[in-house]
Motif scaffolding. Structure first.
Motif, mmCIF file in Angstrom:
data_model
loop_
_atom_site.group_PDB
_atom_site.id
_atom_site.type_symbol
_atom_site.label_atom_id
_atom_site.label_comp_id
_atom_site.label_asym_id
_atom_site.label_seq_id
_atom_site.Cartn_x
_atom_site.Cartn_y
_atom_site.Cartn_z
ATOM 1 N N GLN A 44 0.929 -1.340 0.110
ATOM 2 C CA GLN A 44 0.036 0.023 -0.025
ATOM 3 C C GLN A 44 0.847 1.143 0.084
ATOM 4 N N GLY A 45 0.339 2.267 -0.599
ATOM 5 C CA GLY A 45 1.234 3.544 -0.656
ATOM 6 C C GLY A 45 1.296 4.266 0.822
ATOM 7 N N CYS A 46 2.093 4.831 1.174
ATOM 8 C CA CYS A 46 2.389 5.451 2.413
ATOM 9 C C CYS A 46 3.017 6.851 2.097
ATOM 10 N N VAL A 47 3.021 7.819 3.132
ATOM 11 C CA VAL A 47 3.462 8.965 3.261
ATOM 12 C C VAL A 47 4.348 8.959 4.400
ATOM 13 N N ILE A 48 5.806 9.487 4.293
ATOM 14 C CA ILE A 48 6.491 9.455 5.428
ATOM 15 C C ILE A 48 7.331 10.720 5.546
ATOM 16 N N LEU B 90 15.791 4.549 8.589
ATOM 17 C CA LEU B 90 16.022 4.112 10.072
ATOM 18 C C LEU B 90 14.617 4.826 10.768
ATOM 19 N N ARG B 91 14.012 4.185 11.658
ATOM 20 C CA ARG B 91 12.881 4.416 12.190
ATOM 21 C C ARG B 91 13.230 5.663 13.023
ATOM 22 N N SER B 92 14.480 5.901 13.540
ATOM 23 C CA SER B 92 14.855 7.059 14.252
ATOM 24 C C SER B 92 14.793 8.352 13.215
ATOM 25 N N GLU B 93 14.818 8.223 12.146
ATOM 26 C CA GLU B 93 14.692 9.466 11.207
ATOM 27 C C GLU B 93 13.407 9.831 10.892
ATOM 28 N N VAL B 94 12.385 8.813 11.215
ATOM 29 C CA VAL B 94 10.991 9.196 10.923
ATOM 30 C C VAL B 94 10.099 9.634 12.052
ATOM 31 N N ILE B 95 9.475 10.539 11.483
ATOM 32 C CA ILE B 95 8.327 11.401 12.537
ATOM 33 C C ILE B 95 6.941 10.647 12.463
ATOM 34 N N SER B 96 6.799 10.291 11.251
ATOM 35 C CA SER B 96 5.187 9.709 11.015
ATOM 36 C C SER B 96 5.356 8.755 9.789
ATOM 37 N N LEU B 97 4.513 7.866 9.762
ATOM 38 C CA LEU B 97 4.125 7.008 8.533
ATOM 39 C C LEU B 97 2.767 6.958 8.484
ATOM 40 N N THR C 64 9.797 12.891 7.380
ATOM 41 C CA THR C 64 11.075 12.520 8.169
ATOM 42 C C THR C 64 11.536 13.637 9.112
ATOM 43 N N ARG C 65 12.456 13.606 10.054
ATOM 44 C CA ARG C 65 13.089 14.433 10.989
ATOM 45 C C ARG C 65 13.563 15.598 9.990
ATOM 46 N N ASP C 66 14.156 15.698 9.081
ATOM 47 C CA ASP C 66 14.620 16.749 8.255
ATOM 48 C C ASP C 66 13.592 17.616 7.341
ATOM 49 N N GLY C 67 12.273 17.283 7.899
ATOM 50 C CA GLY C 67 11.200 18.213 7.391
ATOM 51 C C GLY C 67 10.696 17.603 5.885
ATOM 52 N N GLY C 68 11.231 16.506 5.544
ATOM 53 C CA GLY C 68 10.725 15.926 4.268
ATOM 54 C C GLY C 68 9.790 15.109 4.180
ATOM 55 N N LEU C 69 8.680 14.987 3.271
ATOM 56 C CA LEU C 69 7.771 14.050 2.983
ATOM 57 C C LEU C 69 8.013 13.546 1.614
ATOM 58 N N ARG C 70 7.769 11.886 1.950
ATOM 59 C CA ARG C 70 8.173 11.117 0.871
ATOM 60 C C ARG C 70 6.806 10.306 0.584
ATOM 61 N N VAL C 71 6.570 9.933 -0.633
ATOM 62 C CA VAL C 71 5.556 8.943 -0.779
ATOM 63 C C VAL C 71 6.099 7.766 -1.522
ATOM 64 N N ARG C 72 5.938 6.496 -0.916
ATOM 65 C CA ARG C 72 6.418 5.390 -1.251
ATOM 66 C C ARG C 72 5.525 4.190 -1.099
ATOM 67 N N LEU C 73 5.821 2.980 -1.660
ATOM 68 C CA LEU C 73 4.926 2.039 -1.426
ATOM 69 C C LEU C 73 5.572 1.079 -0.047
ATOM 70 N N TYR C 74 4.850 0.890 0.945
ATOM 71 C CA TYR C 74 5.256 0.210 2.201
ATOM 72 C C TYR C 74 5.527 -1.233 1.732
ATOM 73 N N ASP C 75 6.686 -1.689 2.190
ATOM 74 C CA ASP C 75 6.877 -3.484 2.095
ATOM 75 C C ASP C 75 6.998 -4.169 3.251
#
Length: 199
Positions: free
Chosen positions: A144-148, A183-190, A150-161
Motif C-alpha cells: 500500500q502507498g504511504c507518506v513518510i 531508520l525508524r529514528s529518522e521518521v516522525i510519522s508513517l 522525516t526529521r529533516d522536514g521532508g515528505l516522501r511517498v513510497r510503497l510500504y513493504d
C-alpha cells in the motif's frame, strides 16, 4: 442411576409457566384437567422434567389451557429473567457473545491530508500530478502507498513493504522497483495512503 438435572434455560421457562398459571388463579390439577392431563403431568412441565417445553406447538397448547398465549409466557419470562448467573450452577459456562458497534471516530483523530506528486517515481502506481490522500496515524499494509514525514522536514511517498525493529523497508525510491531503507529514528510519522485522485 444419575439424577436428572434440567437445563437452566428450561427451568426458567418452566418457572414462567408456573407463574402464568398462578396469575390465572388455577391449580396444577385444574390446568392439567383442561388438557386431559393429571396434575402430575402438568407438574412435570413446571419442573422442567418433561421434554418439549421449547416447542412452539407445546407452548401454544399449554398457554391455551391457561387462556393465554405464548407471548404472555415470553413476557413473564422476560420479567423474571435474572442478569446474574446462578451461583449454584456447575460446569463450563461462557459469556454470551456480544457484538458492539464500531467506536465513533475520535474528535482528536487527524483529518486526512493531501499531497500532489511531482515526479513519475511511482508510475504506474501513481504518476506526476496525481494527488494522494493519506491518513495520519493509520499504518499501511504491505504493497500500500504511504507518506513518510522525516526529521529533516521532508515528505516522501513510497510503497510500504515491511518493517522491523529499527528500519522501514519501502519501494519507489527513483523507480517503483527500487528499494529504500529508512531508520525508524529518522521518521516522525508513517501514514497510509487511502486514495489516489486524478485532479
Amino acid at each position: 442411576m444419575a439424577r436428572f438435572v434440567p437445563d437452566p434455560e428450561v427451568l426458567r421457562l418452566a418457572e414462567a409457566l408456573g407463574a402464568l398459571r398462578r396469575e390465572r388463579g388455577l391449580s396444577q390439577a385444574e390446568a392439567g384437567a383442561r388438557l386431559d392431563m393429571t396434575s402430575q403431568g402438568w407438574g412435570l412441565y413446571e419442573s422442567g422434567r418433561r421434554p418439549g417445553l421449547f416447542r412452539p406447538d407445546v407452548q401454544r397448547r399449554l398457554t391455551a389451557a391457561l387462556e393465554a398465549t405464548p407471548e404472555d409466557l415470553a413476557l413473564i419470562l422476560a420479567r423474571t429473567a435474572s442478569p446474574a448467573s446462578d451461583p449454584a450452577s456447575s460446569g463450563v459456562e461462557s459469556r454470551a457473545r456480544v457484538f458492539e458497534p464500531a467506536p465513533a471516530k475520535s474528535l482528536s483523530a487527524a483529518a486526512p491530508r493531501r499531497l500532489q506528486l511531482s515526479s513519475d517515481e511511482l508510475a504506474p502506481w501513481a504518476a506526476s500530478g496525481v494527488v494522494v490522500e493519506y491518513q495520519p496515524g493509520v499504518w499501511p499494509r504491505r504493497g500500500q502507498g504511504c507518506v513518510i514525514e522525516t526529521r529533516d522536514g521532508g515528505l516522501r511517498v513510497r510503497l510500504y513493504d515491511h518493517a522491523d525493529a529499527d528500519t522501514l523497508h519501502l519501494l519507489g525510491s527513483g523507480a517503483l522497483d527500487q528499494a529504500e531503507t529508512l531508520l525508524r529514528s529518522e521518521v516522525i510519522s508513517l501514514s497510509a495512503v487511502t486514495a489516489r485522485l486524478d485532479i
